[in-house]
Design a protein around this motif. Sequence first.
Motif, short mmCIF file in Angstrom:
data_model
loop_
_atom_site.label_atom_id
_atom_site.label_comp_id
_atom_site.label_asym_id
_atom_site.label_seq_id
_atom_site.Cartn_x
_atom_site.Cartn_y
_atom_site.Cartn_z
N ASP A 171 -17.78 31.48 48.71
CA ASP A 171 -17.48 30.72 47.50
C ASP A 171 -16.03 30.25 47.51
N SER A 172 -15.42 30.27 48.70
CA SER A 172 -14.01 29.93 48.86
C SER A 172 -13.78 28.42 48.99
N ASP A 173 -12.73 27.95 48.30
CA ASP A 173 -12.32 26.55 48.41
C ASP A 173 -11.34 26.33 49.57
N VAL A 174 -11.05 27.38 50.31
CA VAL A 174 -10.12 27.29 51.43
C VAL A 174 -10.80 26.55 52.59
N PRO A 175 -10.08 25.63 53.24
CA PRO A 175 -10.65 24.98 54.43
C PRO A 175 -10.95 26.00 55.54
N VAL A 176 -11.94 25.72 56.34
CA VAL A 176 -12.31 26.61 57.44
C VAL A 176 -11.09 26.87 58.33
N ARG A 177 -10.31 25.85 58.61
CA ARG A 177 -9.11 25.98 59.45
C ARG A 177 -8.17 27.04 58.88
N ASP A 178 -7.94 27.02 57.57
CA ASP A 178 -7.03 27.98 56.94
C ASP A 178 -7.61 29.39 56.94
N ALA A 179 -8.92 29.50 56.75
CA ALA A 179 -9.56 30.81 56.79
C ALA A 179 -9.42 31.43 58.18
N LEU A 180 -9.60 30.62 59.22
CA LEU A 180 -9.41 31.11 60.58
C LEU A 180 -7.96 31.51 60.83
N TRP A 181 -7.03 30.68 60.37
CA TRP A 181 -5.60 30.98 60.53
C TRP A 181 -5.27 32.32 59.88
N ASP A 182 -5.73 32.53 58.66
CA ASP A 182 -5.47 33.78 57.95
C ASP A 182 -6.08 34.97 58.69
N GLU B 136 -3.71 38.06 60.34
CA GLU B 136 -3.90 39.47 60.04
C GLU B 136 -4.18 40.26 61.32
N LYS B 137 -5.03 39.71 62.17
CA LYS B 137 -5.41 40.38 63.42
C LYS B 137 -4.20 40.53 64.36
N ASN B 138 -3.28 39.57 64.35
CA ASN B 138 -2.14 39.55 65.27
C ASN B 138 -0.86 40.12 64.66
N GLY B 139 -0.97 40.82 63.57
CA GLY B 139 0.21 41.41 62.96
C GLY B 139 1.22 40.37 62.48
N LYS C 100 1.09 34.08 68.57
CA LYS C 100 -0.22 34.57 69.01
C LYS C 100 -1.34 33.87 68.23
N THR C 101 -1.11 33.70 66.93
CA THR C 101 -2.12 33.04 66.10
C THR C 101 -2.32 31.59 66.54
N GLU C 102 -1.24 30.91 66.83
CA GLU C 102 -1.35 29.53 67.31
C GLU C 102 -2.17 29.47 68.59
N ALA C 103 -1.90 30.39 69.50
CA ALA C 103 -2.65 30.42 70.77
C ALA C 103 -4.13 30.71 70.52
N ASP C 104 -4.43 31.59 69.57
CA ASP C 104 -5.82 31.90 69.25
C ASP C 104 -6.55 30.73 68.59
#
Length: 71
Positions: free
Chosen positions: A22-33, A37-40, A45-49
């Motif tokens: 039910d999130s209004d967040v774009p898929v791109r932003d959800a993946l970034w978030d 979190e996963k990369n501390g 690292k997040t950019e590379a992922d």
Amino acid sequence: MAEIEKTALLDRHMKEVFDWSDSDVPVRDALWDYFMEKNGRDTMKTEADMLPFLKDTDDKIESFVNENLKK
């Protein structure tokens, strides 16, 4: 002025793509978030992922989100 319709999966809101969200967040932003979190909170690292998602098919992205972000 004509309105531009966003059709790229990464630019659509989570709730438009996934019936479980039910999130209004774009898929791109959800993946970034998720990766931040996963990369501390390591931006490099997040950019590379995130890079592979720019080339992946919508099916691959949807599968990843369903497997990793669905609660």
